[in-house]
Design an enzyme around this catalytic site. Structure first.
Site, PDB file in Angstrom:
ATOM      1  N   ARG A  61       0.824  -1.203   0.000  1.00 59.30           N
ATOM      2  CA  ARG A  61       0.000   0.000   0.000  1.00 59.30           C
ATOM      3  C   ARG A  61       0.864   1.262   0.000  1.00 59.30           C
ATOM      4  O   ARG A  61       0.544   2.243  -0.693  1.00 59.30           O
ATOM      5  CB  ARG A  61      -0.928  -0.020   1.213  1.00 59.30           C
ATOM      6  CG  ARG A  61      -1.937   1.122   1.266  1.00 59.30           C
ATOM      7  CD  ARG A  61      -2.967   0.860   2.372  1.00 59.30           C
ATOM      8  NE  ARG A  61      -3.989   1.904   2.444  1.00 59.30           N
ATOM      9  CZ  ARG A  61      -3.964   2.910   3.309  1.00 59.30           C
ATOM     10  NH1 ARG A  61      -2.962   3.035   4.183  1.00 59.30           N
ATOM     11  NH2 ARG A  61      -4.938   3.804   3.322  1.00 59.30           N
ATOM     12  N   HIS A  65       0.594   4.199  -2.753  1.00 61.38           N
ATOM     13  CA  HIS A  65       0.348   5.591  -2.364  1.00 61.38           C
ATOM     14  C   HIS A  65       1.536   6.496  -2.712  1.00 61.38           C
ATOM     15  O   HIS A  65       1.355   7.694  -2.917  1.00 61.38           O
ATOM     16  CB  HIS A  65       0.018   5.683  -0.875  1.00 61.38           C
ATOM     17  CG  HIS A  65      -1.366   5.226  -0.546  1.00 61.38           C
ATOM     18  ND1 HIS A  65      -2.043   5.632   0.586  1.00 61.38           N
ATOM     19  CD2 HIS A  65      -2.220   4.389  -1.212  1.00 61.38           C
ATOM     20  CE1 HIS A  65      -3.253   5.067   0.597  1.00 61.38           C
ATOM     21  NE2 HIS A  65      -3.368   4.312  -0.471  1.00 61.38           N
ATOM     22  N   ASN A  93      -3.599   8.530   4.205  1.00 57.96           N
ATOM     23  CA  ASN A  93      -2.460   7.950   4.931  1.00 57.96           C
ATOM     24  C   ASN A  93      -2.550   8.085   6.447  1.00 57.96           C
ATOM     25  O   ASN A  93      -2.024   7.237   7.180  1.00 57.96           O
ATOM     26  CB  ASN A  93      -1.158   8.606   4.460  1.00 57.96           C
ATOM     27  CG  ASN A  93      -0.893   8.366   2.987  1.00 57.96           C
ATOM     28  OD1 ASN A  93      -1.191   7.302   2.461  1.00 57.96           O
ATOM     29  ND2 ASN A  93      -0.347   9.375   2.306  1.00 57.96           N
ATOM     30  N   HIS A 192      -5.779  -6.151  -2.652  1.00 56.17           N
ATOM     31  CA  HIS A 192      -6.631  -6.249  -1.469  1.00 56.17           C
ATOM     32  C   HIS A 192      -6.911  -7.705  -1.088  1.00 56.17           C
ATOM     33  O   HIS A 192      -7.717  -7.952  -0.193  1.00 56.17           O
ATOM     34  CB  HIS A 192      -7.946  -5.508  -1.698  1.00 56.17           C
ATOM     35  CG  HIS A 192      -7.810  -4.021  -1.601  1.00 56.17           C
ATOM     36  ND1 HIS A 192      -8.852  -3.143  -1.842  1.00 56.17           N
ATOM     37  CD2 HIS A 192      -6.748  -3.239  -1.285  1.00 56.17           C
ATOM     38  CE1 HIS A 192      -8.427  -1.900  -1.681  1.00 56.17           C
ATOM     39  NE2 HIS A 192      -7.159  -1.931  -1.356  1.00 56.17           N
TER      40      HIS A 192
END
Length: 316
Positions: A61, A65, A93, A192
């Site tokens: 992740r 990001h 975040n 995911h």
């Protein structure tokens, strides 16, 4: 990875150059300057993930990001200071981005082996790949040669990272803005298959969405009340420590945890691909690996741009 080599070769041609080109990224970038790099990263990730499997998802992740805000430049790793506002406290975040200590550990070991040579951005790219592999997912060759940003953008993090409430049209548009196709978006969403989400990110879905399996909603409501308990965790799919295609099987059964997950299978353009991935894990693994390389190619800093940070949390 013949296709990756072909892509890099194409990008050398000036007429085809674009912000998404990564002509200077190469799988062998550190072959002579830091030959043990990949072993150092893999060993550190093995220790971290064996101790806490969730860290594989957290690092994956972080990479996503990072890449979606001004390219894969390590900007997400920068700490806020009295005179500098980074991305760690942006809405996507704050209270959820984690795994920074793992990157710190890897950076310390890499610096000991070959100081001032390997960027934090490249370390994050390798760590993301290794975390996926350690939980049984596919491997891929990571093109290297990224340099680290001296800046960050909280506003871009707030506006360019898709939210868990996103519609399919929004998801497709936000990935397209980064040079990624709708198919790439659907494959990358399969990340995911590992990790957890906080109650605050899926509360609206389990109480208000109608395209949700009733028993699944009831199960999730038991640990995510209508108010309070924002930080309570639930697995993004039922096999959160194994990188598999169960995420897509859940979507077909209307058991996606996030609204944005279920949008991939809700009578829209990605339904057929979701069905394919739900029955063919090998196809998903192949497409995920290829999409990860493309995501890692988003606007890298190369050459003399940026810097090689000595400490991933602060500019030199």
């Amino acid at each position: 990875m013949g296709s990756a080599k072909f892509f890099v070769t194409l990008c050398i041609v000036p007429l085809l150059a674009s912000s998404f080109c990564s002509a200077q990224l190469s799988a062998t970038f550190y072959a002579s300057t830091c030959p043990n790099l990949q072993t150092i990263v893999r060993n550190a990730m093995t220790g971290a993930v064996n101790g806490q499997p969730r860290l594989a998802a957290s690092i994956l992740r972080l990479f996503f990001h990072d890449c979606f805000v001004n390219g894969c430049d390590g900007s997400i790793l920068l700490d806020d200071t009295a005179t500098f506002t980074g991305e760690k406290n942006a809405n996507p975040n704050r209270n959820s981005a984690r795994g920074f200590e793992v990157i710190d550990t890897i950076k310390t070991r890499v610096e000991a082996a070959c100081n001032a040579t390997v960027s934090c951005a490249d370390i994050l790219a390798l760590a993301a790949r290794d975390g996926v592999v350690l939980l049984g997912g596919p491997s891929w060759t990571v093109p290297l040669g990224r340099r680290d940003a001296r800046t960050a953008s909280q506003s871009a993090a707030n506006s360019q990272i898709p939210s868990p409430a996103s519609s399919l049209a929004t998801l497709i548009s936000m990935f397209s803005a980064k040079g990624l196709s709708a198919g790439d978006m659907t494959a990358l969403s399969g990340g995911h298959t590992i990790g957890f989400a906080r109650c605050t990110t899926f509360r609206n879905r389990i109480y208000n969405d109608t395209n949700i399996d009733a028993s699944f909603a009831t199960t999730r409501r038991a640990s995510c009340p209508a108010s309070g308990g924002d930080a309570t965790l639930a697995p993004l799919d039922g096999t959160q420590t194994r990188f598999d295609n169960n995420y897509y099987t859940n979507l077909v059964a209307r058991r996606g945890l996030l609204h944005s997950d279920q949008e991939l299978f809700n009578g829209g353009s990605q339904d057929a691909l979701v069905r394919t991935y739900s029955t063919n894990g090998a196809t998903f693994a192949r497409d995920f690996a290829a999409a990860m390389v493309r995501m890692g190619n988003i606007s890298p800093l190369t050459g003399t741009n940026g810097e090689i940070r000595r400490n991933c949390r602060v500019v030199n």
